[in-house]
Scaffold this motif. Structure first.
Motif, PDB file in Angstrom:
ATOM      1  N   GLY A  57       0.636  -0.909  -0.132  1.00  0.00           N
ATOM      2  CA  GLY A  57      -0.022   0.463  -0.131  1.00  0.00           C
ATOM      3  C   GLY A  57       1.185   1.214   0.078  1.00  0.00           C
ATOM      4  N   PRO A  58      -0.202   3.055   0.334  1.00  0.00           N
ATOM      5  CA  PRO A  58       1.350   3.726  -0.104  1.00  0.00           C
ATOM      6  C   PRO A  58       1.962   4.094   0.784  1.00  0.00           C
ATOM      7  N   ALA A  59       1.816   3.558   2.532  1.00  0.00           N
ATOM      8  CA  ALA A  59       2.515   3.201   3.389  1.00  0.00           C
ATOM      9  C   ALA A  59       3.502   2.353   3.362  1.00  0.00           C
ATOM     10  N   ALA A  60       3.617   1.594   2.949  1.00  0.00           N
ATOM     11  CA  ALA A  60       5.072   0.759   2.275  1.00  0.00           C
ATOM     12  C   ALA A  60       5.192   1.068   1.163  1.00  0.00           C
ATOM     13  N   VAL A  61       4.720   1.608   0.213  1.00  0.00           N
ATOM     14  CA  VAL A  61       6.307   2.320  -1.088  1.00  0.00           C
ATOM     15  C   VAL A  61       6.337   3.701  -0.488  1.00  0.00           C
ATOM     16  N   MET A  62       5.686   4.231   0.665  1.00  0.00           N
ATOM     17  CA  MET A  62       6.565   5.333   0.800  1.00  0.00           C
ATOM     18  C   MET A  62       7.352   4.992   1.715  1.00  0.00           C
ATOM     19  N   GLN A  63       7.558   4.597   2.416  1.00  0.00           N
ATOM     20  CA  GLN A  63       8.708   3.725   2.606  1.00  0.00           C
ATOM     21  C   GLN A  63       9.675   3.483   2.527  1.00  0.00           C
ATOM     22  N   SER A  64       9.673   2.622   1.612  1.00  0.00           N
ATOM     23  CA  SER A  64      10.848   2.274   0.642  1.00  0.00           C
ATOM     24  C   SER A  64      11.274   3.462  -0.327  1.00  0.00           C
ATOM     25  N   ALA A  65      10.430   3.834  -0.187  1.00  0.00           N
ATOM     26  CA  ALA A  65      11.409   5.482  -1.403  1.00  0.00           C
ATOM     27  C   ALA A  65      11.917   5.648  -0.434  1.00  0.00           C
ATOM     28  N   ALA A  66      11.677   6.115   1.152  1.00  0.00           N
ATOM     29  CA  ALA A  66      12.022   7.050   1.854  1.00  0.00           C
ATOM     30  C   ALA A  66      13.760   6.606   2.044  1.00  0.00           C
TER      31      ALA A  66
END
Length: 257
Positions: A57-66
């Motif tokens: 989901g968005p949170a997991a995607v954002m964590q990976s990108a961050a």
């Protein structure tokens, strides 16, 4: 020309992953880099609304990108680019729940589910705009950093959170802070990581271990951040950990006022 190509490659390797690279967003948001604090805010919002961090989901995607951006040193651990609202809404249509996740009014994720409403999952019957409590923020840390062995910095942060929640300066016997301190002490003697007590073991039921609870404020978050940093040799908070989750909860509560 043959010498210029590697230079462009190096520049590309150091370029930050932006919102427009991973989500269908436009305008100023699309050009903003995704930072660790942005990811923590979305993780907390997602966990509060859904009861878990959605895989992929968005949170997991954002964590990976961050994480990539921080490793590239194009953003700092405490950086945030989100001065706009992060929301996770749940609308019921014909017995189905339409979950919509947005940043700054732009949708970054949407799906349909048939499970209980977000208010039921939080156990309070409220909606996703209910303020995030200290207990819920601690439980969010159990989700985002649950496999991290408990260290003294974690125990100190959890104790600071408990003090803020209960208003008592003393550690509550059998409470979440006492549980964390015992785990940190035991982990020092454990030789292998697999034998150590993890944050998820300590914080999974944090709300029920607090005698009192309250909505997270910026002052609460600052107190917990200070406690974690003072007991961390690197003088930094752990990504997705206790301090990061408290900070994200405080930002969400401020947005939803």
């Amino acid at each position: 020309m043959s010498q210029e190509q590697p230079q462009r490659s190096d520049q590309n390797e150091q370029e930050a992953i932006k919102y427009g690279d991973v989500f269908q967003v436009s305008g100023e948001l699309a050009s903003k880099p995704i930072t660790p604090q942005d990811a923590s805010t979305m993780q907390t919002a997602e966990n509060m609304a859904l009861g878990h961090i959605q895989k992929g989901g968005p949170a997991a995607v954002m964590q990976s990108a961050a994480s990539v951006n921080e490793n590239r040193r194009v953003v700092g651990h405490n950086d945030t680019t989100l001065d706009q609202e992060v929301t996770v809404s749940d609308a019921e249509v014909a017995g189905h729940h339409i979950i919509t996740q947005s940043v700054g009014g732009q949708v970054v994720g949407q799906y349909v589910g048939a499970g209980p409403t977000s208010g039921s999952e939080r156990g309070g019957g409220g909606d996703v705009d209910d303020p995030v409590t200290i207990g819920e923020a601690l439980e969010a840390a159990a989700m985002s950093a649950g496999e991290k062995p408990v260290e003294q910095s974690d125990a100190a942060a959890i104790q600071a959170a408990e003090v803020r929640a209960t208003g008592r300066m003393q550690v509550t016997p059998g409470g979440v802070a006492a549980k964390a301190q015992a785990a940190a002490s035991q982990n020092v003697r454990a030789m292998r990581d697999e034998d150590k007590t993890k944050l998820g073991d300590v914080l999974a039921d944090a709300s029920s271990l607090l005698e009192k609870d309250k909505a997270v404020t910026r002052e609460d978050a600052e107190g917990v951040i200070g406690a974690e940093i003072r007991n961390q040799p690197e003088l930094a908070t752990y990504p997705g950990g206790v301090a990061a989750s408290m900070a994200a909860a405080a930002r969400l509560n401020q947005q939803n006022k």
